[in-house]
Design a protein around this motif. Structure first.
Motif, PDB file in Angstrom:
ATOM      1  N   LEU A 124       0.872  -1.123  -0.177  1.00 34.10           N
ATOM      2  CA  LEU A 124       0.076  -0.093   0.072  1.00 34.10           C
ATOM      3  C   LEU A 124       1.201   1.246   0.176  1.00 34.10           C
ATOM      4  O   LEU A 124       0.414   2.130  -0.938  1.00 34.10           O
ATOM      5  CB  LEU A 124      -0.941  -0.124   1.145  1.00 34.10           C
ATOM      6  N   TRP A 125       2.064   1.219   1.122  1.00 31.65           N
ATOM      7  CA  TRP A 125       2.719   2.565   0.903  1.00 31.65           C
ATOM      8  C   TRP A 125       3.979   2.917  -0.449  1.00 31.65           C
ATOM      9  O   TRP A 125       3.491   3.602  -1.062  1.00 31.65           O
ATOM     10  CB  TRP A 125       3.711   2.505   2.186  1.00 31.65           C
ATOM     11  N   ALA A 126       4.008   1.713  -0.974  1.00 32.11           N
ATOM     12  CA  ALA A 126       5.034   1.692  -2.127  1.00 32.11           C
ATOM     13  C   ALA A 126       4.125   2.168  -3.545  1.00 32.11           C
ATOM     14  O   ALA A 126       4.250   2.178  -4.365  1.00 32.11           O
ATOM     15  CB  ALA A 126       5.767   0.225  -2.641  1.00 32.11           C
ATOM     16  N   SER A 127       2.766   1.630  -3.557  1.00 32.56           N
ATOM     17  CA  SER A 127       1.672   2.794  -4.632  1.00 32.56           C
ATOM     18  C   SER A 127       2.099   3.764  -4.461  1.00 32.56           C
ATOM     19  O   SER A 127       1.846   4.413  -6.106  1.00 32.56           O
ATOM     20  CB  SER A 127       0.050   1.882  -3.954  1.00 32.56           C
ATOM     21  N   ARG A 128       2.583   4.825  -3.656  1.00 39.08           N
ATOM     22  CA  ARG A 128       2.728   6.066  -4.196  1.00 39.08           C
ATOM     23  C   ARG A 128       1.186   6.505  -4.008  1.00 39.08           C
ATOM     24  O   ARG A 128       1.007   8.193  -4.351  1.00 39.08           O
ATOM     25  CB  ARG A 128       3.467   7.160  -4.519  1.00 39.08           C
ATOM     26  N   ALA A 129       0.051   6.269  -4.365  1.00 39.82           N
ATOM     27  CA  ALA A 129      -1.207   6.614  -3.715  1.00 39.82           C
ATOM     28  C   ALA A 129      -1.662   7.387  -3.159  1.00 39.82           C
ATOM     29  O   ALA A 129      -2.044   6.441  -1.558  1.00 39.82           O
ATOM     30  CB  ALA A 129      -2.241   5.040  -4.784  1.00 39.82           C
ATOM     31  N   LEU A 130      -2.237   8.767  -2.934  1.00 44.51           N
ATOM     32  CA  LEU A 130      -2.864   9.570  -2.181  1.00 44.51           C
ATOM     33  C   LEU A 130      -3.583   8.411  -1.230  1.00 44.51           C
ATOM     34  O   LEU A 130      -3.388   8.823   0.061  1.00 44.51           O
ATOM     35  CB  LEU A 130      -2.575  10.471  -2.311  1.00 44.51           C
ATOM     36  N   ARG A 131      -4.750   8.428  -1.610  1.00 45.54           N
ATOM     37  CA  ARG A 131      -5.595   7.932  -1.436  1.00 45.54           C
ATOM     38  C   ARG A 131      -5.267   6.338  -0.113  1.00 45.54           C
ATOM     39  O   ARG A 131      -6.234   5.918   0.595  1.00 45.54           O
ATOM     40  CB  ARG A 131      -6.553   7.340  -2.509  1.00 45.54           C
ATOM     41  N   GLN A 132      -4.744   5.138  -1.543  1.00 48.46           N
ATOM     42  CA  GLN A 132      -4.402   4.123  -0.685  1.00 48.46           C
ATOM     43  C   GLN A 132      -2.936   4.891   1.012  1.00 48.46           C
ATOM     44  O   GLN A 132      -3.913   3.678   1.727  1.00 48.46           O
ATOM     45  CB  GLN A 132      -3.523   3.493  -1.517  1.00 48.46           C
ATOM     46  N   ARG A 133      -2.089   5.137   0.675  1.00 55.70           N
ATOM     47  CA  ARG A 133      -1.882   5.673   2.538  1.00 55.70           C
ATOM     48  C   ARG A 133      -2.942   6.336   2.450  1.00 55.70           C
ATOM     49  O   ARG A 133      -1.994   6.097   4.015  1.00 55.70           O
ATOM     50  CB  ARG A 133      -0.495   6.554   1.588  1.00 55.70           C
TER      51      ARG A 133
END
Length: 255
Positions: A124-133
């Protein structure tokens, strides 16, 4: 569930590594994994792995070594494109392969799901997507906040958590444990398809919050004590003062 094999002979896998610095290890022989009715992955010799990256605080629950090591090597390669032979897969699928491979190696299912949930946090953190973080930080933050408030409420220092209230302590303890499961499970819905990992992480955090806080305090005390006694450490964790003294002693002995 899949099987680890020696890709050179097709026989049972023999995991052979060489230590680089005590933390990272280089494969001396390739690692093969054949999914049940699925793909085949090969991690080549020369690949560098750190096995299971487990924070020091949690090694009592999830050790850094064990029967799951081949699965840890495989996962390290699968999340690093170009580091393995086989079909390219995304991090969520690599996490699933990791969990399945661990269970196939004989790792307990509870530990395998805990470790899968832990690597899902990294995904989730590696996705760099603000929503997932945001979903990740939100769940962890809310569970920590509510857990802290419930603890203070239990000791009658505050009165802010509705399910605690002014009740006998066994009832408050039982309700605290119940909502330590219910609240994270509800919040985990925000993780979408990752909700099972959210439930595991949230419930584990809620139930182990006090243990983690105590261990964190003990570990912080150890770090301060080690700094005072042994001096500062470099980026590799080596105590510079003692290392220099040892090197100086070796130099004098060579003269």
């Amino acid at each position: 569930m899949g099987e680890f094999v020696d890709p050179q002979t097709g026989g049972p896998l023999r995991l052979e590594v060489r230590s680089v610095d005590g933390r990272d290890f280089v494969l001396l022989q390739p690692v093969g994994y054949v999914e049940e009715g699925g793909a085949t992955f090969v991690v080549p010799a020369g690949f560098t792995t750190d096995f299971a990256s487990v924070p020091h605080l949690f090694t009592w629950l999830v050790p850094t070594s064990g029967d799951f090591l081949p699965a840890a090597v495989l996962h390290d390669a699968l999340v690093c494109p170009g580091s393995f032979e086989g079909p390219e897969i995304g991090r969520p699928e690599a996490d699933r392969v990791f969990r399945t491979a661990m269970i196939g190696l004989g790792t307990g299912r509870v530990r395998a799901w805990l470790m899968w949930a832990a690597v899902t946090i990294g995904t989730l953190w590696a996705s760099r997507a603000l929503r997932q973080r945001g979903q990740l930080v939100g769940l962890l933050g809310l569970v920590t906040l509510l857990g802290t408030a419930a603890t203070l409420d239990f000791f009658d220092l505050v009165s802010v958590v509705p399910w605690m209230g002014d009740r006998p302590w066994p009832v408050e303890l039982a309700l605290g444990a119940l909502f330590a499961v219910v609240v994270p499970s509800v919040l985990a819905v925000s993780w979408g398809r990752y909700w099972p990992a959210g439930v595991i992480v949230g419930v584990a955090l809620a139930l182990l919050l006090h243990v983690t806080a105590a261990l964190l305090a003990i570990y912080a005390f150890y770090l301060v004590l080690e700094r005072v006694v042994s001096g500062p450490a470099d980026d590799d964790g080596v105590r510079v003062r003692d290392r220099r003294a040892a090197d100086a002693g070796t130099s004098l002995g060579d003269r």
